[in-house]
Design a protein around this motif. Structure first.
Motif, PDB file in Angstrom:
ATOM      1  N   LEU A  90       0.829  -1.199   0.000  1.00  0.00           N
ATOM      2  CA  LEU A  90       0.000   0.000   0.000  1.00  0.00           C
ATOM      3  C   LEU A  90       0.868   1.256   0.000  1.00  0.00           C
ATOM      4  CD1 LEU A  90      -2.862   1.005  -0.068  1.00  0.00           C
ATOM      5  CD2 LEU A  90      -2.957   0.894   2.422  1.00  0.00           C
ATOM      6  N   THR A  91       2.001   1.210   0.717  1.00  0.00           N
ATOM      7  CA  THR A  91       2.913   2.356   0.676  1.00  0.00           C
ATOM      8  C   THR A  91       3.589   2.453  -0.687  1.00  0.00           C
ATOM      9  OG1 THR A  91       4.648   0.990   1.671  1.00  0.00           O
ATOM     10  CG2 THR A  91       3.354   2.362   3.148  1.00  0.00           C
ATOM     11  N   PRO A 121      -5.609   7.560   5.200  1.00  0.00           N
ATOM     12  CA  PRO A 121      -6.618   6.845   6.014  1.00  0.00           C
ATOM     13  C   PRO A 121      -6.640   5.344   5.738  1.00  0.00           C
ATOM     14  CG  PRO A 121      -7.544   8.862   5.090  1.00  0.00           C
ATOM     15  CD  PRO A 121      -6.226   8.654   4.422  1.00  0.00           C
ATOM     16  N   GLN A 122      -6.432   4.931   4.468  1.00  0.00           N
ATOM     17  CA  GLN A 122      -6.406   3.498   4.165  1.00  0.00           C
ATOM     18  C   GLN A 122      -5.189   2.829   4.801  1.00  0.00           C
ATOM     19  OE1 GLN A 122      -7.163   2.356   0.070  1.00  0.00           O
ATOM     20  NE2 GLN A 122      -8.241   4.276  -0.339  1.00  0.00           N
ATOM     21  N   MET A 123      -4.048   3.497   4.796  1.00  0.00           N
ATOM     22  CA  MET A 123      -2.856   2.930   5.432  1.00  0.00           C
ATOM     23  C   MET A 123      -3.053   2.787   6.941  1.00  0.00           C
ATOM     24  SD  MET A 123       0.473   4.479   3.442  1.00  0.00           S
ATOM     25  CE  MET A 123      -0.062   6.170   3.264  1.00  0.00           C
ATOM     26  N   GLU A 124      -3.744   3.753   7.532  1.00  0.00           N
ATOM     27  CA  GLU A 124      -4.016   3.674   8.972  1.00  0.00           C
ATOM     28  C   GLU A 124      -4.904   2.477   9.293  1.00  0.00           C
ATOM     29  OE1 GLU A 124      -5.864   6.492  12.531  1.00  0.00           O
ATOM     30  OE2 GLU A 124      -5.534   7.325  10.534  1.00  0.00           O
ATOM     31  N   ARG A 125      -5.883   2.195   8.415  1.00  0.00           N
ATOM     32  CA  ARG A 125      -6.770   1.047   8.637  1.00  0.00           C
ATOM     33  C   ARG A 125      -6.023  -0.278   8.491  1.00  0.00           C
ATOM     34  NH1 ARG A 125     -10.622   4.417   5.964  1.00  0.00           N
ATOM     35  NH2 ARG A 125     -10.138   3.482   3.930  1.00  0.00           N
ATOM     36  N   GLN A 126      -4.946  -0.285   7.727  1.00  0.00           N
ATOM     37  CA  GLN A 126      -4.158  -1.512   7.562  1.00  0.00           C
ATOM     38  C   GLN A 126      -2.960  -1.544   8.512  1.00  0.00           C
ATOM     39  OE1 GLN A 126      -3.149  -2.904   3.679  1.00  0.00           O
ATOM     40  NE2 GLN A 126      -5.174  -2.474   2.808  1.00  0.00           N
ATOM     41  N   ARG A 127      -3.027  -0.780   9.596  1.00  0.00           N
ATOM     42  CA  ARG A 127      -2.058  -0.842  10.693  1.00  0.00           C
ATOM     43  C   ARG A 127      -0.665  -0.316  10.334  1.00  0.00           C
ATOM     44  NH1 ARG A 127      -0.679  -5.434  12.533  1.00  0.00           N
ATOM     45  NH2 ARG A 127      -1.354  -6.795  10.858  1.00  0.00           N
ATOM     46  N   LYS A 193       9.898  -3.818   9.689  1.00  0.00           N
ATOM     47  CA  LYS A 193       9.114  -3.363  10.834  1.00  0.00           C
ATOM     48  C   LYS A 193       7.772  -4.079  10.968  1.00  0.00           C
ATOM     49  CE  LYS A 193      11.904   0.124  11.994  1.00  0.00           C
ATOM     50  NZ  LYS A 193      12.524   0.269  13.332  1.00  0.00           N
ATOM     51  N   SER A 194       7.470  -4.984  10.022  1.00  0.00           N
ATOM     52  CA  SER A 194       6.184  -5.698  10.013  1.00  0.00           C
ATOM     53  C   SER A 194       5.001  -4.732   9.970  1.00  0.00           C
ATOM     54  CB  SER A 194       6.066  -6.610  11.250  1.00  0.00           C
ATOM     55  OG  SER A 194       7.065  -7.606  11.228  1.00  0.00           O
ATOM     56  N   TYR A 195       5.125  -3.707   9.119  1.00  0.00           N
ATOM     57  CA  TYR A 195       4.033  -2.756   8.946  1.00  0.00           C
ATOM     58  C   TYR A 195       3.002  -3.336   7.980  1.00  0.00           C
ATOM     59  CZ  TYR A 195       6.985   0.926  11.004  1.00  0.00           C
ATOM     60  OH  TYR A 195       7.768   1.680  11.842  1.00  0.00           O
ATOM     61  N   GLY A 196       1.758  -2.972   8.176  1.00  0.00           N
ATOM     62  CA  GLY A 196       0.716  -3.334   7.246  1.00  0.00           C
ATOM     63  C   GLY A 196       0.271  -4.777   7.365  1.00  0.00           C
TER      64      GLY A 196
END
Length: 423
Positions: A90-91, A121-127, A193-196
């Protein structure tokens, strides 16, 4: 000259608007040289009396129409379908969408605002952490002034007499290189960092999603082909292309996507007019400041200083990069181009550096300034959308800034990247 620079910096330090600071500093030189004040409107209007410069408000208007008319939304959906399946995808889609949007809007701030409002906002929803999301948005939005059509390239071309078509051609490969390195970096950071959220990849599903999004976005994707193909094919000029971009965005928003209504047009035009007026005022008073520098023979003095320091073009480029990185931290991009372009370009030519290559160096360098405090406009936009303080943004941003600076050095010392499509 020292007094002129001191007055300008003092006015900026006390938060006087940059355009007014430029004009007031120039006024001191006119008074000291007993030059009639009628010179002010003469220089100001002459600086704005340019057919090429008409492209600037038209590209700004096209950017607003694309955001309101659904074009930006479809570009986002297409980019997400391509890369969002991988961790950090997503990033990566943020970077890819910024690259696609840059081929139409020509503005870094417009890219940051349009892409950030949809994808943060979509990135925030995917942690994804807010600070990381904002850092990716701010850094990738700089592609808005590097990948053509670019308003900054138009300003540089008008100011220095460089071919805008050549500047547009020169911006392609550097822009693609920066976009690719940013995508690789944000994916790597997300893995570390195990993002997303990691999603499963199934080729038939992925293919269907890409084809579906392409079907919805094909008219939007045709826009940069139409604009840039017409410019490079010699069918129309960069200014005429800006007018075509406005009408094409209007046609798509009103009649194809039907997400734009005639009732919205006055507000959109008013917003574009305000944005364009701010830039045009800076252009006008920066020309006045440049006239004052010319009266003081500043270009000759700075050129003599640099040549006395080194006769090696590689060292000269390093000094210029350090200088522009500092300038970009404190000065608005267009003002910096208008003030410094006419001074530095003749010196660069004396060192055997082509004006087109030097223009890409200057624009990429100042684009980094859009992502650095304290005056980085992309940072303010991204922080506002993500609702995060600039202090929290700096840690993830530092990695991306390092990537941008490495790209800048490669572009600086490998001129073939910028000039490959021109030769």
């Amino acid at each position: 000259m020292a007094i002129l620079i001191l007055v300008l910096l003092s006015l900026i330090a006390i938060s006087v608007p940059i355009a007014m600071a430029l004009g007031m500093a120039a006024l001191i030189v006119l008074q000291e040289r007993s030059i009639p004040l009628i010179a002010i409107p003469q220089v100001v209007f002459e600086s704005l009396d340019s057919f090429t410069l008409m492209a600037l408000p038209l590209y700004v208007l096209a950017g607003h129409l694309m955001t309101a008319g659904g074009i930006a939304t479809r570009l986002v959906e297409f980019a997400k379908a391509l890369v969002s399946w991988v961790r950090g995808g997503l990033t990566a889609a943020v970077v890819l969408t910024s690259m696609l949007f840059a081929t139409i809007s020509g503005s870094s701030a417009a890219t940051a605002a349009a892409i950030g409002s949809m994808l943060i906002p979509q990135m925030e929803r995917q942690r994804y952490p807010r600070a990381f999301s904002a850092a990716v948005t701010a850094s990738s939005a700089e592609l808005g002034v590097i990948i053509p059509p670019s308003v900054a390239m138009i300003v540089y071309g008008v100011t220095t007499g460089t071919s805008i078509t050549e500047l547009f051609l020169a911006g392609f490969l550097p822009g693609l290189m920066i976009a690719g390195s940013l995508m690789a970096t944000v994916i790597a950071m997300s893995w570390v960092k195990s993002y997303g959220e990691r999603q499963s990849f199934f080729m038939p599903d992925w293919s269907r999603a890409v084809l579906r999004s392409m079907g919805r976005a094909w008219a939007s994707l045709l826009m940069p082909v139409l604009i840039l193909g017409g410019i490079f094919g010699g069918i129309f000029t960069a200014t005429e292309a800006a007018g075509i971009a406005v009408f094409y965005a209007l046609f798509l928003g009103l009649f194809v996507y039907r997400e734009l209504s005639f009732r919205q047009l006055p507000q959109i035009v008013a917003q574009a007019a305000v944005t364009s007026a701010v830039v045009m005022i800076i252009v006008a008073f920066a020309a006045m400041f440049g006239f004052s520098l010319h009266l003081l023979r500043a270009p000759q003095a700075i050129g003599a200083l640099l040549t006395s320091m080194t006769d090696d073009p590689l060292v000269f480029l390093l000094l210029v990069n350090v200088f522009l990185l500092i300038v970009g931290m404190f000065m608005e991009t267009f003002a910096a181009i208008i003030i410094l372009g006419p001074i530095l370009v003749p010196i660069a030519r004396a060192y055997g550096i082509e004006a087109t290559h030097f223009g890409i160096i200057m624009i990429v360098n100042l684009a980094v300034g859009m992502v650095t405090p304290p005056v980085g406009v992309n940072l303010f936009i991204a922080c506002g959308i993500a609702r995060v303080s600039m202090e929290k943004l700096m840690r993830p941003l530092s990695v991306l800034l390092l990537v941008l600076i490495v790209n800048l050095l490669i572009i600086t010392y490998v001129p073939g990247i910028s000039l490959a499509l021109i030769r």
